[in-house]
Design an enzyme around this catalytic site. Structure first.
Site, mmCIF file in Angstrom:
data_model
loop_
_atom_site.group_PDB
_atom_site.id
_atom_site.type_symbol
_atom_site.label_atom_id
_atom_site.label_comp_id
_atom_site.label_asym_id
_atom_site.label_seq_id
_atom_site.Cartn_x
_atom_site.Cartn_y
_atom_site.Cartn_z
ATOM 1 N N GLY A 193 25.992 66.701 30.780
ATOM 2 C CA GLY A 193 25.497 67.784 31.630
ATOM 3 C C GLY A 193 26.637 68.616 32.170
ATOM 4 N N SER B 221 31.720 64.485 28.897
ATOM 5 C CA SER B 221 31.588 65.503 27.857
ATOM 6 C C SER B 221 30.295 66.287 28.098
ATOM 7 C CB SER B 221 31.562 64.849 26.482
ATOM 8 O OG SER B 221 30.353 64.118 26.347
ATOM 9 N N LYS B 222 30.092 67.251 27.229
ATOM 10 C CA LYS B 222 28.944 68.157 27.380
ATOM 11 C C LYS B 222 27.627 67.415 27.520
ATOM 12 C CE LYS B 222 30.115 72.596 25.397
ATOM 13 N NZ LYS B 222 31.058 72.556 24.278
ATOM 14 N N ARG B 223 27.502 66.338 26.771
ATOM 15 C CA ARG B 223 26.195 65.669 26.783
ATOM 16 C C ARG B 223 25.853 65.051 28.139
ATOM 17 N NH1 ARG B 223 26.864 60.059 25.977
ATOM 18 N NH2 ARG B 223 29.059 59.679 25.550
#
Ligand code: GLU
Length: 474
Positions: free
Chosen positions: A250, A246-248
């Site tokens: 990177g 996911s986005k977290r």
């Protein structure tokens, strides 16, 4: 494209992105696996843009996906197929299924469907429309309706997946899939089956989030009397912590990796290894990947992104890359950092490449490590540099400058030898010369060994910088 499948001997794979955003690295890996599998078997690699969802599909996303694939140099063997343009053909096949009794018209309204679905759920049953077993009258036929696929009742459906093994479902747990909406729009699973069949696709390699679709799609293949492709559902990519990417975690988009300074060949090498293995091989060429890639080497467990490994793979490919190509890429990084282009930049970067490429993990590193060659003259010498260039030390640098001016060869080995001789003649260790010389040549910026720094800058620039510095610190 014809509507008959390709000859059975030819392997045909496809990458079928939905154009709703950028090219995700998971998608890039799927594309790569399909590409490699086709190459391995001298087959064809095709691309189909699944743009049936008109609300979410955009032209920008189509472009972003093609750009990402082009950056990775994954080119299809034929023009891409756009799924939406084939809606008539999908409807034709839906009608074929209606005629053969493998599909039926469902006249329930959306509200009625929802109510019956809730009721079935409360009773722990699978939703079933009463129209499954009801003949519509001529009047009914004039009313809006969907078309549902009539799945075989209470039968097992087994997908012999090349990665997951034999996976079994009971059709009693699946509902009758809508294949045409009431506005006549074909739905996703029907479109995929028809397109894969018509494109002659023999191997469907895709993320395991589509495994359940494989059950539904297999039933449609069977009903049409079409040969199912070989399915290979690959586990998704997880973040370094094992959680779904996911986005977290990177960067997720391929273009972000390009911007972070990874080379496309490194990305291909890394992505090929992400979920697939050929023994213990970590670093391999495109040719090797094309020769080795097989479905048996795909693991069943999700693979984890590992940025250290990616950096390691990238530094390997940077070391092997041609200097002129690296110089161009590095210049682009400098320009993106607001460097103002000067005529000699590329030549200087090119000369610097052999001295920095062994230590760089990315092209951003190459830019950091070559910043010293692009500095405009006169360099400003900081306080520390001024200190180093004052007094006796400054006089020594002045003598070095004169010695270098007489020096014929500007080759790094010759320069190194010359610097050594100079230090001996001066009766000092090189430690007394190095820092001051570097301060004069780079204004304090990081740079490789002095001989390499001189070689990268070139004769004229080196002498010019030494003169500027001596001038400033007189
Ligand atoms: N369009 C689907 C996706 O982007 C892929 C479908 C398929 O490969 O069959 O997830």
């Amino acid at each position: 494209m014809t509507s008959s499948p390709a000859s059975t001997s030819e392997v045909v794979t496809r990458f079928a992105p939905s154009p709703t955003g950028f090219l995700h690295i998971g998608g890039a890996r799927t594309a790569l696996f399909n590409y490699l599998y086709a190459r391995r078997h001298n087959g064809k690699f095709l691309v189909r843009v699944e743009d049936t969802d008109r609300e979410r599909s955009t032209d920008e996303a189509v472009k972003a996906i093609f750009d990402g694939m082009a950056w990775l140099e994954l080119f299809a063997d034929e023009e891409p197929v756009f799924q939406f343009s084939r809606a008539d053909r999908h409807r034709e096949v839906a009608n074929q299924l209606l005629e053969s009794g493998h599909a039926y018209r469902d006249f329930l309204t959306a509200d009625e469907t929802a109510a019956l679905r809730d009721q079935a759920k409360a009773e722990g049953k699978t939703f079933e429309s009463p129209w499954r077993d009801r003949e519509p009258t001529v009047d009914d036929l004039l009313k809006p309706h969907t078309v549902r696929f009539r799945r075989p009742a209470d039968a097992p459906v087994v997908v012999d997946d090349a990665v997951q093994g034999a996976v079994r479902w009971d059709t009693s747990a699946l509902d009758d899939l809508v294949i045409l909406r009431s506005d006549g729009a074909p739905t996703y699973n029907l479109a995929v089956v028809v397109d894969d069949h018509d494109m002659g696709v023999t191997h469907v390699i895709r993320g395991d989030d589509h495994l359940n679709n494989a059950a539904r799609q297999s039933l449609i293949y069977d009903a049409l009397g079409w040969t199912r492709p070989t399915f290979a559902h690959i586990p998704l990519i997880h973040g370094p912590d094992g959680a779904k990417l996911s986005k977290r975690h990177g960067a997720q988009a391929v273009h972000e990796y390009a911007e972070m300074g990874y080379l496309p060949e490194a990305m291909r090498n890394y992505l090929a290894r992400l979920g697939w293995a050929h023994g213990d091989d970590e670093l391999f060429s495109d040719e090797q990947a094309r020769e080795w890639f097989d479905l048996g080497g795909i693991g069943k467990a999700p693979s984890r992104l590992d940025f250290d490994k990616l950096a390691h793979v990238n530094s390997h490919w940077i070391r092997l890359a041609q200097d002129d190509r690296l110089a161009k890429m590095t210049l682009d990084v400098h320009l993106s950092r607001d460097h103002v282009l000067a005529p000699d930049d590329e030549a200087r970067l090119l000369r610097a490449m052999p001295f920095v490429k062994d230590r760089a993990k990315t092209t951003l590193d190459l830019a950091d490590q070559t910043a010293f060659v692009l500095k405009p003259r006169p360099l400003s010498i900081d306080e520390k540099g001024r200190g180093l260039l004052s007094g006796e030390s400054g006089e020594r640098i002045s003598r070095l400058r004169d010695r270098l001016a007489l020096f014929g060869s500007w080759d790094v080995f010759a320069l190194e030898a010359e610097l050594k001789v100079f230090a001996e003649d001066e009766g000092v260790g090189f430690g007394k010369i190095g820092p001051a010389t570097r301060a004069a040549l780079t204004g304090g910026a990081a740079s490789p060994d002095i001989a390499k720094t001189l070689a990268a800058l070139g004769r004229e620039e080196s002498l010019g910088r030494l003169d500027d510095a001596l001038q400033q610190t007189k």
